[in-house]
Design an enzyme around this catalytic site. Structure first.
Site, PDB file in Angstrom:
ATOM      1  N   VAL A  85       0.838  -1.210   0.000  1.00  0.00           N
ATOM      2  CA  VAL A  85       0.000   0.000   0.000  1.00  0.00           C
ATOM      3  C   VAL A  85       0.873   1.260   0.000  1.00  0.00           C
ATOM      4  CG1 VAL A  85      -1.873  -1.207   1.180  1.00  0.00           C
ATOM      5  CG2 VAL A  85      -0.147  -0.026   2.546  1.00  0.00           C
ATOM      6  N   ASP A  86       2.224   1.060  -0.178  1.00  0.00           N
ATOM      7  CA  ASP A  86       3.172   2.177   0.008  1.00  0.00           C
ATOM      8  C   ASP A  86       3.316   3.096  -1.209  1.00  0.00           C
ATOM      9  OD1 ASP A  86       5.812  -0.350  -0.085  1.00  0.00           O
ATOM     10  OD2 ASP A  86       4.903   0.719  -1.763  1.00  0.00           O
ATOM     11  N   HIS A 138      -4.511  -4.364  -2.310  1.00  0.00           N
ATOM     12  CA  HIS A 138      -4.953  -4.042  -0.947  1.00  0.00           C
ATOM     13  C   HIS A 138      -5.106  -2.540  -0.744  1.00  0.00           C
ATOM     14  CE1 HIS A 138      -3.085  -8.131   0.364  1.00  0.00           C
ATOM     15  NE2 HIS A 138      -4.333  -8.280  -0.029  1.00  0.00           N
ATOM     16  N   GLY A 159       8.788 -11.302  -3.146  1.00  0.00           N
ATOM     17  CA  GLY A 159       8.802 -10.643  -1.842  1.00  0.00           C
ATOM     18  C   GLY A 159       7.514 -10.739  -1.070  1.00  0.00           C
ATOM     19  N   THR A 160       6.873 -11.926  -1.138  1.00  0.00           N
ATOM     20  CA  THR A 160       5.666 -12.101  -0.333  1.00  0.00           C
ATOM     21  C   THR A 160       5.713 -13.449   0.373  1.00  0.00           C
ATOM     22  OG1 THR A 160       3.239 -12.248  -0.339  1.00  0.00           O
ATOM     23  CG2 THR A 160       4.367 -12.953  -2.350  1.00  0.00           C
ATOM     24  N   SER A 161       5.205 -13.446   1.620  1.00  0.00           N
ATOM     25  CA  SER A 161       5.178 -14.696   2.400  1.00  0.00           C
ATOM     26  C   SER A 161       4.062 -15.605   1.910  1.00  0.00           C
ATOM     27  CB  SER A 161       4.969 -14.361   3.887  1.00  0.00           C
ATOM     28  OG  SER A 161       3.759 -13.624   4.040  1.00  0.00           O
ATOM     29  N   PRO A 215      14.162 -14.615  -0.399  1.00  0.00           N
ATOM     30  CA  PRO A 215      15.276 -15.288   0.289  1.00  0.00           C
ATOM     31  C   PRO A 215      14.810 -16.446   1.180  1.00  0.00           C
ATOM     32  CG  PRO A 215      15.084 -12.975   1.001  1.00  0.00           C
ATOM     33  CD  PRO A 215      14.018 -13.224   0.006  1.00  0.00           C
ATOM     34  N   GLU A 216      13.512 -16.437   1.546  1.00  0.00           N
ATOM     35  CA  GLU A 216      12.977 -17.509   2.414  1.00  0.00           C
ATOM     36  C   GLU A 216      12.007 -18.396   1.642  1.00  0.00           C
ATOM     37  OE1 GLU A 216      15.043 -15.761   5.506  1.00  0.00           O
ATOM     38  OE2 GLU A 216      13.876 -17.622   5.636  1.00  0.00           O
TER      39      GLU A 216
HETATM   40  C1  BV8 Z   1     -10.750 -11.686   2.534  1.00  0.00           C
HETATM   41  C2  BV8 Z   1      -3.510  -3.755   3.716  1.00  0.00           C
HETATM   42  C3  BV8 Z   1     -13.005 -12.365   2.553  1.00  0.00           C
HETATM   43  C4  BV8 Z   1      -3.639  -3.226   5.102  1.00  0.00           C
HETATM   44  C5  BV8 Z   1      -3.319  -6.178   3.961  1.00  0.00           C
HETATM   45  C6  BV8 Z   1      -7.379 -18.713   6.910  1.00  0.00           C
HETATM   46  C7  BV8 Z   1      -6.924 -19.223   5.711  1.00  0.00           C
HETATM   47  C8  BV8 Z   1      -6.957 -18.459   4.542  1.00  0.00           C
HETATM   48  C9  BV8 Z   1      -7.432 -17.156   4.589  1.00  0.00           C
HETATM   49  C10 BV8 Z   1      -7.859 -16.643   5.793  1.00  0.00           C
HETATM   50  C11 BV8 Z   1      -7.842 -17.416   6.944  1.00  0.00           C
HETATM   51  N1  BV8 Z   1      -8.316 -16.641   7.946  1.00  0.00           N
HETATM   52  C12 BV8 Z   1      -8.646 -15.412   7.471  1.00  0.00           C
HETATM   53  C13 BV8 Z   1      -8.386 -15.405   6.162  1.00  0.00           C
HETATM   54  C14 BV8 Z   1      -8.590 -14.329   5.228  1.00  0.00           C
HETATM   55  C15 BV8 Z   1      -7.484 -13.285   5.372  1.00  0.00           C
HETATM   56  C16 BV8 Z   1      -6.131 -13.922   5.373  1.00  0.00           C
HETATM   57  O1  BV8 Z   1      -5.618 -14.308   4.335  1.00  0.00           O
HETATM   58  N2  BV8 Z   1      -5.530 -14.007   6.583  1.00  0.00           N
HETATM   59  C17 BV8 Z   1      -4.206 -14.603   6.678  1.00  0.00           C
HETATM   60  C18 BV8 Z   1      -3.362 -13.805   7.680  1.00  0.00           C
HETATM   61  C19 BV8 Z   1      -4.364 -16.058   7.086  1.00  0.00           C
HETATM   62  N3  BV8 Z   1      -7.613 -12.466   4.190  1.00  0.00           N
HETATM   63  C20 BV8 Z   1      -8.449 -11.424   4.210  1.00  0.00           C
HETATM   64  O2  BV8 Z   1      -9.070 -11.065   5.172  1.00  0.00           O
HETATM   65  C21 BV8 Z   1      -8.601 -10.722   2.879  1.00  0.00           C
HETATM   66  N4  BV8 Z   1      -9.991 -10.612   2.593  1.00  0.00           N
HETATM   67  O3  BV8 Z   1     -10.375 -12.828   2.616  1.00  0.00           O
HETATM   68  O4  BV8 Z   1     -12.041 -11.340   2.408  1.00  0.00           O
HETATM   69  C22 BV8 Z   1     -14.232 -11.671   2.222  1.00  0.00           C
HETATM   70  C23 BV8 Z   1     -14.792 -11.883   0.973  1.00  0.00           C
HETATM   71  C24 BV8 Z   1     -15.943 -11.219   0.666  1.00  0.00           C
HETATM   72  C25 BV8 Z   1     -16.502 -10.311   1.573  1.00  0.00           C
HETATM   73  C26 BV8 Z   1     -15.889 -10.089   2.820  1.00  0.00           C
HETATM   74  C27 BV8 Z   1     -14.739 -10.761   3.149  1.00  0.00           C
HETATM   75  C28 BV8 Z   1      -8.032  -9.326   2.916  1.00  0.00           C
HETATM   76  C29 BV8 Z   1      -6.582  -9.367   3.295  1.00  0.00           C
HETATM   77  C30 BV8 Z   1      -5.980  -7.983   3.108  1.00  0.00           C
HETATM   78  C31 BV8 Z   1      -5.287  -7.572   4.361  1.00  0.00           C
HETATM   79  N5  BV8 Z   1      -4.604  -6.291   4.127  1.00  0.00           N
HETATM   80  N6  BV8 Z   1      -2.733  -4.992   3.744  1.00  0.00           N
HETATM   81  C32 BV8 Z   1      -2.389  -2.550   5.569  1.00  0.00           C
HETATM   82  O5  BV8 Z   1      -1.345  -2.588   4.864  1.00  0.00           O
HETATM   83  O6  BV8 Z   1      -2.447  -1.962   6.652  1.00  0.00           O
HETATM   84  S1  BV8 Z   1      -2.380  -7.570   3.958  1.00  0.00           S
HETATM   85  C33 BV8 Z   1      -0.772  -7.199   4.345  1.00  0.00           C
HETATM   86  O7  BV8 Z   1      -0.086  -8.437   4.299  1.00  0.00           O
HETATM   87  C34 BV8 Z   1      -0.006  -6.327   3.356  1.00  0.00           C
HETATM   88  O8  BV8 Z   1      -0.742  -5.956   2.206  1.00  0.00           O
HETATM   89  C35 BV8 Z   1       1.126  -7.253   2.953  1.00  0.00           C
HETATM   90  O9  BV8 Z   1       1.651  -6.941   1.725  1.00  0.00           O
HETATM   91  C36 BV8 Z   1       0.366  -8.502   2.968  1.00  0.00           C
HETATM   92  C37 BV8 Z   1       0.995  -9.795   2.768  1.00  0.00           C
HETATM   93  O10 BV8 Z   1       2.170  -9.803   3.466  1.00  0.00           O
HETATM   94  P1  BV8 Z   1       3.510  -9.812   2.591  1.00  0.00           P
HETATM   95  O11 BV8 Z   1       3.423  -8.721   1.591  1.00  0.00           O
HETATM   96  O12 BV8 Z   1       3.721 -11.176   2.093  1.00  0.00           O
HETATM   97  O13 BV8 Z   1       4.542  -9.375   3.655  1.00  0.00           O
HETATM   98  P2  BV8 Z   1       5.194 -10.317   4.778  1.00  0.00           P
HETATM   99  O14 BV8 Z   1       5.834  -9.417   5.779  1.00  0.00           O
HETATM  100  O15 BV8 Z   1       4.198 -11.329   5.214  1.00  0.00           O
HETATM  101  O16 BV8 Z   1       6.328 -11.120   3.997  1.00  0.00           O
HETATM  102  C38 BV8 Z   1       7.434 -10.434   3.452  1.00  0.00           C
HETATM  103  C39 BV8 Z   1       8.125 -11.460   2.567  1.00  0.00           C
HETATM  104  O17 BV8 Z   1       9.190 -10.805   1.883  1.00  0.00           O
HETATM  105  C40 BV8 Z   1       8.749 -12.605   3.347  1.00  0.00           C
HETATM  106  O18 BV8 Z   1       8.435 -13.829   2.693  1.00  0.00           O
HETATM  107  C41 BV8 Z   1      10.255 -12.330   3.272  1.00  0.00           C
HETATM  108  O19 BV8 Z   1      11.011 -13.535   3.201  1.00  0.00           O
HETATM  109  C42 BV8 Z   1      10.348 -11.616   1.973  1.00  0.00           C
HETATM  110  N7  BV8 Z   1      11.482 -10.694   1.854  1.00  0.00           N
HETATM  111  C43 BV8 Z   1      12.080  -9.965   2.840  1.00  0.00           C
HETATM  112  N8  BV8 Z   1      13.070  -9.212   2.286  1.00  0.00           N
HETATM  113  C44 BV8 Z   1      13.071  -9.469   0.940  1.00  0.00           C
HETATM  114  C45 BV8 Z   1      12.065 -10.402   0.668  1.00  0.00           C
HETATM  115  N9  BV8 Z   1      11.795 -10.856  -0.573  1.00  0.00           N
HETATM  116  C46 BV8 Z   1      12.559 -10.367  -1.573  1.00  0.00           C
HETATM  117  N10 BV8 Z   1      13.547  -9.466  -1.388  1.00  0.00           N
HETATM  118  C47 BV8 Z   1      13.830  -8.994  -0.154  1.00  0.00           C
HETATM  119  N11 BV8 Z   1      14.804  -8.088   0.022  1.00  0.00           N
END
Ligand code: BV8
Ligand code: ZN
Length: 254
Positions: A110-111, A126, A198-200, A225-226
């Site tokens: 969202v940045d 998002h 770059g997403t988990s 990297p992971e």
């Molecule tokens: C929905 C905006 C339904 C806000 C964000 C159980 C199972 C499956 C799904 C669910 C469940 N329980 C609940 C759910 C649904 C839920 C969900 O998925 N929960 C997860 C936690 C289990 N999803 C939702 O609620 C979504 N909506 O399902 O709606 C519905 C349908 C109809 C009507 C009503 C409802 C909505 C989800 C949206 C949430 N909002 N962001 C804000 O920013 O404040 S999500 C948030 O996490 C960010 O957007 C972020 O981008 C996103 C995902 O995280 P990542 O981007 O992957 O970041 P993370 O830190 O996790 O990982 C970083 C990665 O980068 C790592 O892997 C690391 O190794 C790597 N990395 C680090 N450095 C580097 C690198 N890679 C490359 N280069 C590097 N240098």
């Protein structure tokens, strides 16, 4: 096994170069990892905490209803953090590739750093931390409006139409993805090469896009990297940082 030294080409990068040389449709999904090198804290690395709260606890409509001031303090802090960050070579390479015919970029971030690097037509899966909406969803206000003031004043910001509370223009946990945005993202899975960078791959439905791309015959690649839940099923995994891998692949293309 001693991994490649930083800067050394990863085994497999030449496979991605070959695929990109074929000039097919390239789609990319990015997460917080592409902004890590810019200094934007990711969600799940150590920096993902804020005063002991996890993002999942603050990024919800329930948290906002309970304590809008605290949630706005968190978003205002993040906006200030992001405003001090610049796009990094990962964003810049993707911006250069965005000029390829048939290129699509879907970001979970969202940045706004992809747009600042010059990528157009970014599918903001998002939403944007730089947009606001009316918390009451009043009919007089637009669905979202741009406000990149840092810091926010007043905080919490108000809806210009009804004077009620404004909310961050992001998608919270438990909220649905905007149908037009979801359609654009699903359209992007019809491609020849699908990169997940770059997403988990823990957050759905974003994390499921790669499965949709594979179902349609795309060559799927993960750059991280992971290991993640999609590493096993990706056709190619490049276990390195995006800001090093992407420019290296780009250099090999030219
Ligand atoms: C929905 C905006 C339904 C806000 C964000 C159980 C199972 C499956 C799904 C669910 C469940 N329980 C609940 C759910 C649904 C839920 C969900 O998925 N929960 C997860 C936690 C289990 N999803 C939702 O609620 C979504 N909506 O399902 O709606 C519905 C349908 C109809 C009507 C009503 C409802 C909505 C989800 C949206 C949430 N909002 N962001 C804000 O920013 O404040 S999500 C948030 O996490 C960010 O957007 C972020 O981008 C996103 C995902 O995280 P990542 O981007 O992957 O970041 P993370 O830190 O996790 O990982 C970083 C990665 O980068 C790592 O892997 C690391 O190794 C790597 N990395 C680090 N450095 C580097 C690198 N890679 C490359 N280069 C590097 N240098
Ligand atoms: Zn309003």
């Amino acid at each position: 096994m001693t991994g490649p030294l930083p800067g050394e080409e990863l085994p497999g990068e030449e496979l991605l170069v070959e695929r990109l040389r074929q000039g097919g449709r390239l789609s990319v999904v990015t997460g917080a990892g592409v902004s890590a090198a810019s200094g934007v804290p990711t969600f799940r690395d150590a920096g993902g905490l804020w005063r002991g709260f996890r993002a999942e606890e603050l990024a919800t409509p329930q948290a906002f209803a309970r304590d809008p001031e605290a949630v706005w303090e968190w978003y205002d802090w993040r906006r200030g953090q992001i405003a001090a960050c610049d796009p990094n070579p990962a964003h810049e390479t993707l911006a250069a590739w965005s000029r390829r015919p048939g290129f699509r970029l879907v970001t979970q971030n969202v940045d706004g750093l992809h747009e600042r690097a010059g990528t157009e037509a970014v599918v903001r899966f998002h939403g944007s931390i730089w947009e606001l909406g009316c918390w009451d969803g009043c009919a007089e206000a637009p669905a979202r409006w741009w406000d990149d003031s840092v810091p926010l004043d007043p905080r919490p910001p108000r809806c210009p139409a009804c004077g009620g509370l404004a909310r961050p223009g992001v998608v919270w946990f438990g909220e649905g993805i905007d149908p037009a945005v979801l359609e654009a993202a699903l359209g992007a899975t019809a491609c020849d090469v699908f990169l997940v960078v770059g997403t988990s791959s823990l957050v759905h439905p974003a994390a499921g896009l790669i499965d949709e791309a594979r179902r349609q015959g795309a060559f799927t690649v993960e750059i991280n990297p992971e290991a993640t839940p999609v590493s096993e099923s990706a056709d190619l995994v490049l276990p390195g940082p995006a800001e090093a891998v992407l420019p290296r692949v780009d250099a090999a293309l030219t």
